[in-house]
Design a protein around this motif. Sequence first.
Motif, short mmCIF file in Angstrom:
data_model
loop_
_atom_site.label_atom_id
_atom_site.label_comp_id
_atom_site.label_asym_id
_atom_site.label_seq_id
_atom_site.Cartn_x
_atom_site.Cartn_y
_atom_site.Cartn_z
N GLY A 72 0.82 -1.20 0.00
CA GLY A 72 0.00 0.00 0.00
C GLY A 72 0.85 1.26 0.00
O GLY A 72 1.99 1.25 -0.48
N TYR A 73 0.32 2.30 0.58
CA TYR A 73 0.94 3.62 0.51
C TYR A 73 1.15 4.16 1.92
O TYR A 73 0.23 4.16 2.74
N TYR A 74 2.37 4.63 2.19
CA TYR A 74 2.72 5.21 3.48
C TYR A 74 3.08 6.68 3.27
O TYR A 74 3.81 7.02 2.34
N ILE A 75 2.57 7.54 4.14
CA ILE A 75 3.00 8.94 4.12
C ILE A 75 4.15 9.09 5.11
O ILE A 75 3.97 8.95 6.32
N ILE A 76 5.34 9.34 4.58
CA ILE A 76 6.57 9.36 5.37
C ILE A 76 6.86 10.77 5.85
O ILE A 76 6.86 11.73 5.07
N SER A 77 7.13 10.91 7.15
CA SER A 77 7.43 12.23 7.72
C SER A 77 8.88 12.40 8.11
O SER A 77 9.33 13.51 8.38
N GLY A 78 9.65 11.32 8.19
CA GLY A 78 11.06 11.46 8.57
C GLY A 78 11.83 10.17 8.42
O GLY A 78 11.25 9.08 8.40
N THR A 79 13.15 10.30 8.27
CA THR A 79 14.05 9.16 8.13
C THR A 79 15.16 9.28 9.16
O THR A 79 15.76 10.35 9.30
N PHE A 80 15.44 8.18 9.89
CA PHE A 80 16.38 8.23 11.00
C PHE A 80 17.38 7.08 10.91
O PHE A 80 17.10 6.03 10.34
N THR A 181 22.75 16.57 15.40
CA THR A 181 22.07 15.47 16.07
C THR A 181 22.61 14.17 15.52
O THR A 181 22.25 13.75 14.44
N PRO A 182 23.53 13.48 16.24
CA PRO A 182 24.23 12.33 15.68
C PRO A 182 23.33 11.25 15.13
O PRO A 182 23.67 10.62 14.15
N GLU A 183 22.17 11.01 15.74
CA GLU A 183 21.37 9.90 15.28
C GLU A 183 20.43 10.29 14.15
O GLU A 183 19.76 9.47 13.57
N LEU A 184 20.40 11.57 13.81
CA LEU A 184 19.46 12.04 12.81
C LEU A 184 20.06 11.93 11.42
O LEU A 184 21.14 12.41 11.16
N VAL A 185 19.34 11.29 10.52
CA VAL A 185 19.72 11.35 9.11
C VAL A 185 18.98 12.50 8.46
O VAL A 185 19.54 13.41 7.93
N VAL A 186 17.66 12.47 8.51
CA VAL A 186 16.87 13.63 8.09
C VAL A 186 15.46 13.49 8.62
O VAL A 186 14.90 12.41 8.63
N THR A 187 14.91 14.59 9.11
CA THR A 187 13.49 14.64 9.44
C THR A 187 12.91 15.84 8.74
O THR A 187 13.61 16.75 8.33
N GLN A 188 11.59 15.85 8.60
CA GLN A 188 10.97 16.99 7.94
C GLN A 188 11.14 18.25 8.77
O GLN A 188 11.19 19.34 8.23
N GLU A 189 11.24 18.12 10.11
CA GLU A 189 11.49 19.30 10.91
C GLU A 189 12.82 19.92 10.53
O GLU A 189 12.96 21.14 10.44
N THR A 190 13.82 19.07 10.32
CA THR A 190 15.13 19.59 9.91
C THR A 190 15.03 20.27 8.56
O THR A 190 15.63 21.30 8.32
N LEU A 191 14.24 19.69 7.65
CA LEU A 191 14.09 20.29 6.33
C LEU A 191 13.53 21.70 6.44
O LEU A 191 13.92 22.60 5.71
N LEU A 192 12.58 21.90 7.34
CA LEU A 192 11.98 23.21 7.47
C LEU A 192 12.92 24.20 8.12
O LEU A 192 12.93 25.38 7.80
N GLU A 193 13.75 23.73 9.06
CA GLU A 193 14.61 24.63 9.80
C GLU A 193 15.91 24.91 9.08
O GLU A 193 16.56 25.90 9.34
N THR A 194 16.33 24.04 8.18
CA THR A 194 17.64 24.16 7.55
C THR A 194 17.46 24.25 6.05
O THR A 194 17.26 23.24 5.40
N GLU A 195 17.54 25.45 5.50
CA GLU A 195 17.26 25.63 4.08
C GLU A 195 18.32 25.01 3.20
O GLU A 195 18.13 24.84 2.02
#
Length: 847
Positions: A72-80, A181-195
């Motif tokens: 099916g289809y998943y709406i993804i909000s972040g990758t860690f 954030t060492p464990e962070l690969v990317v989250t949507q919050e980061t996308l919004l805060e870091t252009e």
Amino acid sequence: MRSVLNLFFLVFIVFAQAQGFQDELESEVSNNSNSAIVSDVDTDDKKAFQRAAEELSIPYRAFHDIPETKNGYYIISGTFSKSKNLKSQIKKLNKKGFEAGYFQNPQNLLYYLYLNHYTSWEDAINDCSTQFDNRYDDEVWILKMINSNLYTDAELVAELPAESEIETTTALEASSALEKTPELVVTQETLLETESIPVEDVSYEMLTASKENDPTVKSKLIKRADEYFDKMWYAEAAKIYEQALSKGEKAYTYDVLKKAGDAHYFNTDMENAYKWYNILYTKYESDMSSDYLFKYAHSLKGIGNYKRSKRLLKLYNRKLAGEEIAQDTEQNEIVLDGLLRMEEKFDIDNLNINSKYSEFSPMYYGGDEMVYASAKDSSIFTTRKYKWNNQPYLDLFVAKVNEESQDFKDAIKFSKKINTKYHEASVAFTPDNETMYFTRNNYGKKLKRDKNGINHLKIYRSKKVDGEWLEAEEVSFNSDNYSTGHPALSPDGKQLYFVSDMPGTLGETDIFVVDVLEDGTFSSPRNLGPEINTEHKEMFPFINDKKLYFSSDGHVGLGGLDVFEVAFDDEAGFLEVRNVGKPVNSSKDDFSFIVDEESQKGYFASNRDGGKGDDDIYSFKTLQLEEIPTSINAISGIVTELITGDLMPNALVELLDENNIKLKEMETDENGNFIFEDLDADTRYVLKTTKGSYFDDTREAATKDNEIVNVDVSMRKLNDMIAVENGIKKLKTEMIHFNFDKSYIRDDAAVELNKLVEVMNDSPNMVIKIESHTDSRGDNVYNKYLSDKRAKSTRDYIIAQGIDPSRIESAIGYGEEQLINGCDGTIRCTEEQHYLNRRSEFIIVDM
């Protein structure tokens, strides 16, 4: 090619921090060898999903065979990279009404946090487009999950042919924010805060690339080039990519073309960077991230194609921030046009001291000496090479200055206590010349690296005792996790300006300042703010009593890094940032600008054409007012072809007064240029441009006192309006708008219909039929009535412009009978989706 900019922050910040994150996203591989008949229904359904996602600019992709997940289809909000804290995030999301969860991809060990799971793509698209009824406004993307052991017959027939594979792509180019954030690969919050973290939209075409074009099936040449590229040995990598790509278009994958362009771009070989970015754009335009559109546009500036560069920067700005910045884009174009036409106010000379290597970052030292950085090899033995560009490592040199010619002479290496076997550059001295600050690799007994293997830059300080420089010590605001460099001192020595990608950076690299306290310690770093710093690179600050000078590729410039100046006062702080103009700035990188405000003489570095090496130091003096030609009241411009950006010689440009009485006319020259001189000041004129099989262009322009006003013209071919859709030939116009519940022709609609009339006049045998359509909202009987009135109103307008009525076969309104999507009232649709159905179509019956 250059050494300095590759080293100082282009390597360590722009790209190097992405090194550990290359190839994170997995390939979608269809492992099904079972034969299956692809049904038209399922294929159409798949295409409908793609079309809907692309129309709404929703990124999407597919994964195969992920354990313990449903199709099916998943709406993804972040990758860690780690699952720590994911459960608490899921609880917070579920409290907001989501059915959140996460799964791990065993191929890259990354964790994907999703908001909801769907069996229907329509529901997933709808929730994305409405932002879950405005409950979640962060960035998301849609993942289609395909598990072979869970396939139904219907799912099988809609999938890829047996043994086909997709191209592995990098979804993110990590910026310095990923270090925080060492464990962070990317989250949507980061996308919004870091252009500075661009997301690449992955289209279905990329996901279904054939195996012969799959970059996972790499030649030995490409594997070796990738190894060099990952080590940031760009000069070596560029050579091998060139060899691999010379073998034919089978090697032209998205990943290889990107890296080939980057290998040249990071060495400022803009001609070759443009070559591969241009092919990348031609083959994969819809898949290019905003970051690569920016690089492509800058490579166009680098080869002097400013018109096409402006078009690409418009596309970049729309992709980055949306249509609301169109006004800023237009203002930027005006600034650039002014730079291209401004009178040159400097006289520059290439110094004799320059070698075939890089020389840059000159700095005043005492009354008659200069210290600068150079990669020239002054040893009798073979020097270790910096693999980025196959040049020796940088050292500091000191030279005498000929006051009259401004040239350097008798250059020798600076103190042995300062120079090491790695890089030293960009020096600043206190007013008494007893303390110096400079940039060096993070280096002790050996190079120090962060957890991702990146060796950052640091600022070091050394004091002079008895005429000798002591061992340097690093300043307190350095870090092993980010870079600092390019120190510059205020004239009183109380403020130290520098460049960094530390936390709080607005773009790729920003300019910061610290106070130098009486005891030698420093205040906390302060970012100079968005008036100075942009989302791209600001570098090489220099400050005197009147102005701050710096280089940037984020402010409007002529290409690469340009030099900018900004005045300041005690109350208002920094004022407006201004480009210093030609000939200091060029289409290449221009940087490390310093000036003596009293004599108006100074130096800068550039890798422009005609130099002796990679980066050369140039001297300059500011021309006196009597040496600068006075301006005139004039209107000038360039005529280009709208779609290609090609220059248009021999186009006729007429100058009319406000009453449309012709005053002058001229043809554009071989470069598409025109200029009308000796005009009245502060007067409105009209420019009318005509050429062969192009639409006439008419626009207003007003002169300014003692200025040359720029008015560029883009012309569109008449035949560009003829397109074929699903085998039907149509005349394509912009949307013909009507006021709500009305059928009369608005002014903006008349403009588009006038273009259609021009095409019909150019093709006297053309016969058309007019079809008008509405969306599904409202009564369908009334919709059909209203659309029919609009179709006939459109026909009457065209006839009124002189078109023979017999050339319009019919004018019929169909209301909501021919919707182009599923918005028939049974599903929730956005305004944008309804908008697509409200259209007028002009079908060509005969030519």
